[in-house]
Design an enzyme around this catalytic site. Sequence first.
Site, PDB file in Angstrom:
ATOM      1  CE1 TYR A   1       6.324   3.937   3.589  1.00 30.30           C
ATOM      2  CE2 TYR A   1       7.173   4.980   1.596  1.00 30.30           C
ATOM      3  CZ  TYR A   1       7.325   4.080   2.632  1.00 30.30           C
ATOM      4  OH  TYR A   1       8.465   3.325   2.710  1.00 30.30           O
TER       5      TYR A   1
ATOM      6  CG  ASP B   1      -2.139   0.754   1.160  1.00 27.47           C
ATOM      7  OD1 ASP B   1      -2.808   0.636   0.124  1.00 27.47           O
ATOM      8  OD2 ASP B   1      -2.488   1.465   2.124  1.00 27.47           O
TER       9      ASP B   1
ATOM     10  CG  HIS C   1       7.270  -6.143   5.501  1.00 30.16           C
ATOM     11  ND1 HIS C   1       7.596  -4.908   6.015  1.00 30.16           N
ATOM     12  CD2 HIS C   1       6.580  -5.903   4.360  1.00 30.16           C
ATOM     13  CE1 HIS C   1       7.126  -3.966   5.215  1.00 30.16           C
ATOM     14  NE2 HIS C   1       6.504  -4.534   4.194  1.00 30.16           N
TER      15      HIS C   1
ATOM     16  CG  PHE D   1       9.492  -0.783   0.349  1.00 28.29           C
ATOM     17  CD1 PHE D   1       9.149  -0.999   1.680  1.00 28.29           C
ATOM     18  CD2 PHE D   1       9.270  -1.797  -0.562  1.00 28.29           C
ATOM     19  CE1 PHE D   1       8.604  -2.209   2.086  1.00 28.29           C
ATOM     20  CE2 PHE D   1       8.724  -3.013  -0.168  1.00 28.29           C
ATOM     21  CZ  PHE D   1       8.390  -3.221   1.163  1.00 28.29           C
TER      22      PHE D   1
END
Length: 220
Positions: free
Chosen positions: A67, A65, A187, A78
């Site tokens: 930010y 998703d 993760h 990222f």
Amino acid sequence: MDVRIEDSWKQELAEEFEKPYFKELTDFVREEYSHHRCFPPARLIFNAFDLCPFPAVKVVIIGQDPYHEPGQAHGLCFSVNEGVTFPPSLQNIFKEIESDLEHASQSQGDLSEWAKQGVLLLNATLTVRAHHAGSHQSHGWETFTDVVIKTLAEKRENLVFILWGSYAQQKATYIDATKHLILRSPHPSPLSAHRGFFGNHHFSQANGYLTAHNKTPIEW
């Protein structure tokens, strides 16, 4: 439907853009952007594709998703805009690069240079409402990005798919491991990074695989 996306991707995904779900998705996104603050800026929704044309893809990193706070998202998973404080997951990615490759990571969080070298930084959901994580999930983006992964896996060979966390690892079902390298680990989030993200050596493994298949390695 005329979608503003890089030409090679437009060609590869032309059928997808004509499907009913994509029209519904487009209508939903337009409605959200017209009534709420959403990220990334509309012109950057397909930034990952625009910076990394279909024939240029060498590595795929899958996020979940965008930010959802102001100034962060710019269409690459990222990654954050230059000058923005590194989110915790990105901090941990840079720590692993420093450990794995034994060189200092870049000084800013904009990963555009990775994209320009052939790293598709793909979020499963490409938009989000401000301050509401996951608010645009289950409206069709996942269907679209699954097709992106399947198309790459079927039409290209010797790609590296980097799957961090259980959500990204579900996408491995679309990838033929005899044609591509699949790298899995927890993760990079602070909640899970110490359970196997640190020390996964994914960056050196990716470059080793690319080199072995006569492709230029990535300058991480």
